[in-house]
Design a protein around this motif. Structure first.
Motif, PDB file in Angstrom:
ATOM      1  N   GLY A   1       0.873  -1.114  -0.048  1.00  0.00           N
ATOM      2  CA  GLY A   1      -0.061   0.019   0.114  1.00  0.00           C
ATOM      3  C   GLY A   1       0.896   1.370  -0.057  1.00  0.00           C
ATOM      4  N   GLU A   2       1.872   1.218  -0.263  1.00  0.00           N
ATOM      5  CA  GLU A   2       2.803   2.261  -0.050  1.00  0.00           C
ATOM      6  C   GLU A   2       2.957   3.289  -1.354  1.00  0.00           C
ATOM      7  OE1 GLU A   2       5.351  -0.889  -2.049  1.00  0.00           O
ATOM      8  OE2 GLU A   2       4.094  -0.764  -0.476  1.00  0.00           O
ATOM      9  N   ILE A   3       2.824   2.712  -2.582  1.00  0.00           N
ATOM     10  CA  ILE A   3       2.446   3.369  -3.599  1.00  0.00           C
ATOM     11  C   ILE A   3       1.096   4.053  -3.733  1.00  0.00           C
ATOM     12  CG2 ILE A   3       1.963   3.281  -6.071  1.00  0.00           C
ATOM     13  CD1 ILE A   3       4.274   1.060  -6.173  1.00  0.00           C
ATOM     14  N   GLU A   4       0.130   3.653  -3.125  1.00  0.00           N
ATOM     15  CA  GLU A   4      -1.082   4.041  -3.103  1.00  0.00           C
ATOM     16  C   GLU A   4      -1.199   5.456  -2.019  1.00  0.00           C
ATOM     17  OE1 GLU A   4      -1.709   0.056  -4.595  1.00  0.00           O
ATOM     18  OE2 GLU A   4      -0.553   0.840  -2.901  1.00  0.00           O
ATOM     19  N   ALA A   5      -0.358   5.222  -0.803  1.00  0.00           N
ATOM     20  CA  ALA A   5      -0.395   6.190   0.207  1.00  0.00           C
ATOM     21  C   ALA A   5       0.528   7.195  -0.341  1.00  0.00           C
ATOM     22  CB  ALA A   5       0.428   5.346   1.362  1.00  0.00           C
TER      23      ALA A   5
ATOM     24  N   LYS B   1       0.103  10.554   1.639  1.00  0.00           N
ATOM     25  CA  LYS B   1      -0.227  10.183   2.979  1.00  0.00           C
ATOM     26  C   LYS B   1       0.967   9.075   3.435  1.00  0.00           C
ATOM     27  CE  LYS B   1      -4.979  10.736   3.135  1.00  0.00           C
ATOM     28  NZ  LYS B   1      -6.483  10.160   3.252  1.00  0.00           N
ATOM     29  N   GLN B   2       2.099   9.117   3.049  1.00  0.00           N
ATOM     30  CA  GLN B   2       3.227   8.282   3.402  1.00  0.00           C
ATOM     31  C   GLN B   2       3.440   8.597   4.890  1.00  0.00           C
ATOM     32  OE1 GLN B   2       6.741   7.141   0.949  1.00  0.00           O
ATOM     33  NE2 GLN B   2       6.425   9.219   0.211  1.00  0.00           N
ATOM     34  N   PRO B   3       3.742   7.380   5.457  1.00  0.00           N
ATOM     35  CA  PRO B   3       3.749   7.469   6.933  1.00  0.00           C
ATOM     36  C   PRO B   3       5.153   8.238   7.363  1.00  0.00           C
ATOM     37  CG  PRO B   3       4.386   5.389   6.265  1.00  0.00           C
ATOM     38  CD  PRO B   3       3.641   5.905   5.222  1.00  0.00           C
ATOM     39  N   SER B   4       5.338   8.949   8.429  1.00  0.00           N
ATOM     40  CA  SER B   4       6.211   9.707   8.980  1.00  0.00           C
ATOM     41  C   SER B   4       7.059   8.593   9.731  1.00  0.00           C
ATOM     42  CB  SER B   4       5.979  11.006   9.526  1.00  0.00           C
ATOM     43  OG  SER B   4       7.318  11.548  10.240  1.00  0.00           O
TER      44      SER B   4
END
Length: 589
Positions: free
Chosen positions: A336-340, A345-348
């Motif tokens: 789900g990293e590409i969608e985020a 909405k990538q996590p910090s």
């Protein structure tokens, strides 16, 4: 004679001019300990080799370099005169006579059998004596024929467990722990830095994604002098065999058995090659699909529109070409990293610099190597505000677990040190054993004196998921319970995780105000990355700790942080990113 010719001739290491590294010496000591245990040797002698191996793996300096300077290795913790002489023998000859002699009476293959879950040295010796079983494959065949259940102490249930083990996917068994791969990778980078800038050398693949185990190493070098770099690479002193050598790619096999691929790329393609060889495969496939949707082509050489190169020099440029921000290597697993990233909405992610203290550390009062004072000063040197001293409790006899009286004495010592030392707070704690019925291995009168209780399972790993979960929840019911240490009790490559109902367990911890640990010991890395993310998504905060048994092992915090980052964990999800005042509030039940 050239090193490669000497290798092929089977010359001893000293004749090749090669150095035996700490992890290689440790592997010899571990094999010797395994065979001694099977041979029913004195348990203190067996443990001496295991302790020495652990010590060597954790050392920041090579024993061989210390010997060259004439230093006395016997003064190192756990290394006495006898083991120091054996380290000297290994570095001089590349061989250990004690191991070679033992192999004449105990087949070396029996050591592999001790790594099969449920088979300790005594059972391995019984299998060898009664059925002449020497290898895991011979064990598998005997189990399939029903021969094991006839042996005393085995039975039908044990045979079923072994059959289930062999039916499971064992493709990961040849991978090595990240910690061991890191040492090899560091030496390779240092070797290559003689002919290329360190900024132009990257160890890619699962190593760069910081996976808990690594199968092989992929090294990328950006250079305009490929032949010079490749000649130097294939002269690395740990190579046992060169499988192939070309102008821009070579594949070698190291003495450890690990395969290493080295690729030389042009600087204009370095970013694209980094993405391609870092992976994961699933992540890269999604990137290529995004590129095709934009009439672009992405490969290891760059991003192309027709025949025109539009990106490739940096990873950031490659991601930007498909309308994405840079995605950190640890996240590149197609989870789900590409969608985020697409939605901003990538996590910090938590960073090593966010950590304010270590909540799991041992001293020489039990199975550690240094005093409370030494551990505290080492934590202060790392910039920590606090460190929890968590020595074992009495149930863990093999680690000389503390009795009530010995722990009370340690708590008094901590009080005195807290008055004396400035800039670091020592937290009163213990690694409290969770007993079979879920009770804790300390009386309430002592538990009430602790700043926090780090609680762990060290026996009865094979309970059903329901019973194991019930046991752990019952432990968390105790108001002194703070953190569940190494929650699945796995040992990578040695012991499978306990079977628990993880979602139920996490929900129970949330309800009771407890936390889960991410243990940075290289053989544990427990929680795993998937469970780290599960905890984050459920709102369960984590403690990133080292379980350090020496001052050097406080550096294992990087592995705990790696594991958390792979699980999308941020600073706010970690309790020991807080000041002591904030942490103290969080620990109140």
């Amino acid at each position: 004679m050239h090193k490669e010719a000497l290798r092929r001739a089977g010359a001893p290491l000293n004749e090749c001019g090669l150095m035996m590294h700490n992890d290689e010496i440790a592997a010899v000591f571990e094999q010797l300990a395994d065979l001694l245990e099977i041979d029913n040797a004195n348990p203190f002698r067996v443990r001496a080799y295991r302790d020495a191996a652990r010590m060597l793996r954790g050392m920041s300096e090579e024993a061989a370099d210390m010997l060259k300077r004439g230093e006395d290795l016997s003064k190192l913790p756990t290394i006495g005169k006898d083991l120091a002489e054996k380290i000297g023998e290994l570095n001089k000859t590349g061989r250990l006579k004690a191991l070679e002699d033992l192999k004449k009476s105990v087949p070396a293959g029996l050591a592999d059998l001790t790594r099969v879950p449920g088979l300790g040295p005594k059972r391995v010796k019984q299998l060898y004596d009664d059925l002449n079983i020497r290898t895991p494959d011979e064990l598998r065949k005997a189990a399939q024929k029903g021969e094991l259940q006839k042996l005393p102490g085995f039975g039908e249930k044990m045979e079923e467990k072994l059959l289930a083990y062999f039916k499971a996917d064992r493709s990961q068994d040849d991978r090595i722990r990240l910690f061991d791969a890191e040492k090899i990778a560091d030496r390779l980078v240092e070797h290559l830095s003689a002919v290329a800038r360190k900024n132009d050398i990257t160890v890619a693949g699962s190593f760069r994604r910081r996976k808990e185990t690594v199968g092989d190493l992929d090294i990328l070098v950006a250079s305009a002098s490929p032949e010079k770099v490749m000649d130097h690479f294939t002269d690395f002193d740990e190579i046992s065999k060169i499988d192939s050598k070309g102008k821009t790619r070579s594949t070698v096999r190291l003495r450890s058995g690990m395969q290493v691929d080295c690729r030389i790329v042009e600087k204009d393609s370095y970013g694209a090659a980094l993405i391609y060889f870092t992976g994961s495969k699933a992540h890269n496939i999604k990137l290529r699909k995004r590129a095709l949707a934009r009439k672009l082509k992405v490969n290891e050489y760059g991003v192309f529109k027709g025949k025109e190169s539009v990106a490739g020099r940096t990873e950031k440029d490659v991601y930007a070409s498909v309308d994405l921000p840079f995605i950190l290597p640890e996240l590149r697993e197609d989870r789900g990293e590409i969608e985020a990233a697409e939605k901003g909405k990538q996590p910090s992610l938590v960073k090593i610099g966010d950590i304010r203290g270590d909540l799991h550390a041992h001293t020489k009062a039990t199975d550690g190597k240094h005093s409370v004072r030494e551990m505290a000063l080492a934590a202060k040197k790392r910039g920590y505000a606090y460190i929890a001293i968590t020595d074992h409790t009495k149930h863990v006899r093999i680690a000389h677990g503390l009795t009530k009286a010995r722990l009370e004495k340690q708590l008094d010592e901590i009080d005195r040190l807290n008055e004396e030392l400035s800039g670091i707070r020592i937290l009163k704690s213990a690694e409290v054993d969770i007993l079979a019925d879920g009770s804790l291995d300390l009386p309430d009168v002592i538990l009430e004196k602790l700043d926090l209780a780090v609680c762990a399972v060290h026996f009865d790993f094979d309970l059903t998921p329901a019973k194991q979960t019930e046991r752990l929840i019952r432990a968390m019911d105790h108001p002194a319970f703070s953190i569940l240490a190494h929650p699945t009790s796995r040992l990578i490559g040695e012991r499978d995780p306990m079977r628990v109902e993880m979602e139920t367990l996490m929900d129970a911890a949330l309800e009771r105000g407890c936390y889960f640990e991410v243990n940075g010991q290289p053989e544990r890395l427990d929680l795993n990355d998937v469970y780290c993310r599960m905890a984050r998504e459920r709102g369960l905060k984590l403690a990133l700790s080292t379980d350090a048994h020496s001052t050097d092992q406080l550096d294992f915090m990087r592995f705990s942080v790696d594991q958390a980052r792979r699980g999308w964990v941020g600073k706010k999800d970690v309790i020991n990113t807080r000041s002591w005042r904030e942490l103290k509030s969080l620990l109140k039940r």
